[in-house]
Scaffold this motif. Structure first.
Motif, PDB file in Angstrom:
ATOM      1  N   UNK A   1       0.849  -1.190   0.000  1.00 15.54           N
ATOM      2  CA  UNK A   1       0.000   0.000   0.000  1.00 15.54           C
ATOM      3  C   UNK A   1       0.886   1.242   0.000  1.00 15.54           C
ATOM      4  N   UNK A   2       0.293   2.366  -0.332  1.00 12.54           N
ATOM      5  CA  UNK A   2       0.979   3.652  -0.255  1.00 12.54           C
ATOM      6  C   UNK A   2       0.655   4.276   1.102  1.00 12.54           C
ATOM      7  N   UNK A   3       1.625   4.371   2.010  1.00  8.65           N
ATOM      8  CA  UNK A   3       1.338   4.984   3.300  1.00  8.65           C
ATOM      9  C   UNK A   3       1.341   6.500   3.189  1.00  8.65           C
TER      10      UNK A   3
ATOM     11  N   UNK B   1       6.716   7.058   7.828  1.00 14.47           N
ATOM     12  CA  UNK B   1       5.512   6.580   7.135  1.00 14.47           C
ATOM     13  C   UNK B   1       4.480   6.119   8.157  1.00 14.47           C
ATOM     14  N   UNK B   2       3.197   6.259   7.790  1.00 10.29           N
ATOM     15  CA  UNK B   2       2.101   5.967   8.713  1.00 10.29           C
ATOM     16  C   UNK B   2       1.033   5.153   7.987  1.00 10.29           C
ATOM     17  N   UNK B   3       0.538   4.133   8.668  1.00  9.36           N
ATOM     18  CA  UNK B   3      -0.520   3.310   8.088  1.00  9.36           C
ATOM     19  C   UNK B   3      -1.424   2.781   9.189  1.00  9.36           C
TER      20      UNK B   3
ATOM     21  N   UNK C   1      -6.882   8.615  11.811  1.00 11.07           N
ATOM     22  CA  UNK C   1      -5.780   8.308  12.724  1.00 11.07           C
ATOM     23  C   UNK C   1      -4.438   8.567  12.037  1.00 11.07           C
ATOM     24  N   UNK C   2      -4.334   8.148  10.790  1.00 19.68           N
ATOM     25  CA  UNK C   2      -3.100   8.351  10.033  1.00 19.68           C
ATOM     26  C   UNK C   2      -2.795   9.845   9.883  1.00 19.68           C
TER      27      UNK C   2
ATOM     28  N   UNK D   1       3.685  14.448  13.890  1.00 18.51           N
ATOM     29  CA  UNK D   1       5.099  14.269  13.579  1.00 18.51           C
ATOM     30  C   UNK D   1       5.674  15.435  12.782  1.00 18.51           C
ATOM     31  N   UNK D   2       4.817  16.206  12.131  1.00 23.92           N
ATOM     32  CA  UNK D   2       5.308  17.259  11.235  1.00 23.92           C
ATOM     33  C   UNK D   2       6.229  18.265  11.949  1.00 23.92           C
ATOM     34  N   UNK D   3       5.917  18.703  13.195  1.00 23.92           N
ATOM     35  CA  UNK D   3       6.836  19.650  13.847  1.00 23.92           C
ATOM     36  C   UNK D   3       8.178  19.018  14.232  1.00 23.92           C
TER      37      UNK D   3
END
Length: 205
Positions: free
Chosen positions: A109-111, A122-124, A132-133, A140-142
């Motif tokens: 899959x593309x996470x 990456x998040x899944x 949730x993703x 996590x962005x900051x």
């Protein structure tokens, strides 16, 4: 079902997208971000896709011969039966395939992901909860900033010298952690003086 988070090298690897619409464009943008060599087959192709640098597009219906020599395939047509057939053809050839919105026809899959330099998070949720993703990505962005990408490249550049001048993994970890902490504190690459203080052997010839 949870997916094993396998990171693979796609740099210059031939990847085929079958389909020429908006979904195909989104997958192309992801693969492009990781340096894949892009090929696309579809009877109708968006102008935005045709404008992607380096992509090889063929305006034609899918044929199993399109799979020859490909490392990875994305079936992104609006025909579920065709996407399924593409998945079958790929599996017969041992090619990893993603059939959009058809989990049974996907090998991967593309996470959702964040990328700064060579650092990727990456998040899944296994397809259960995009909310949730997105929450995890926002949290996590900051943390995963351009500085992290620069510090990772800096630490990577020191690896040969660190390995040459240390004898244990614990010693190497101590040096890397100290340099990373220093960089995070000053919000920049450590100065030559700071590097020499943490890792005196760097000045040895």
């Amino acid at each position: 079902m949870s997916y094993f988070p396998l990171f693979i090298d796609l740099q210059d690897k031939p990847c085929l997208i079958i389909g020429g619409g908006r979904i195909a464009l989104r997958k192309i943008q992801v693969l492009q971000d990781f340096g894949a060599s892009l090929y696309l087959t579809a009877p109708q192709i968006l102008p935005e896709i045709l404008a992607v640098p380096g992509i090889v597009c063929r305006r034609q219906e899918y044929s199993p011969q399109d799979l020859d020599g490909k490392t990875l395939v994305v079936a992104a047509t609006d025909d579920a039966a065709l996407n399924h057939q593409i998945a079958v053809d790929c599996r017969l050839r041992g090619i990893s395939v993603n059939a959009v919105d058809q989990p049974a026809d996907c090998d991967f899959i593309f996470p959702a992901y964040l990328k700064e330099g060579e650092v990727v998070a990456a998040f899944s949720s296994g397809g259960q909860s995009p909310a949730v993703v997105q929450y995890l990505k926002d949290q996590m962005r900051p943390v995963l900033t351009p500085l992290i990408g620069r510090l990772s490249a800096f630490l990577g550049s020191l690896r040969p010298q660190v390995r040459r001048h240390t004898t244990t993994e614990e010693e190497r970890k101590r040096i890397y952690r100290a340099l990373l902490s220093c960089g995070l504190r000053r919000e920049d690459i450590p100065s030559e003086e700071e590097i020499a203080r943490i890792f005196p052997q760097i000045s040895e010839k």
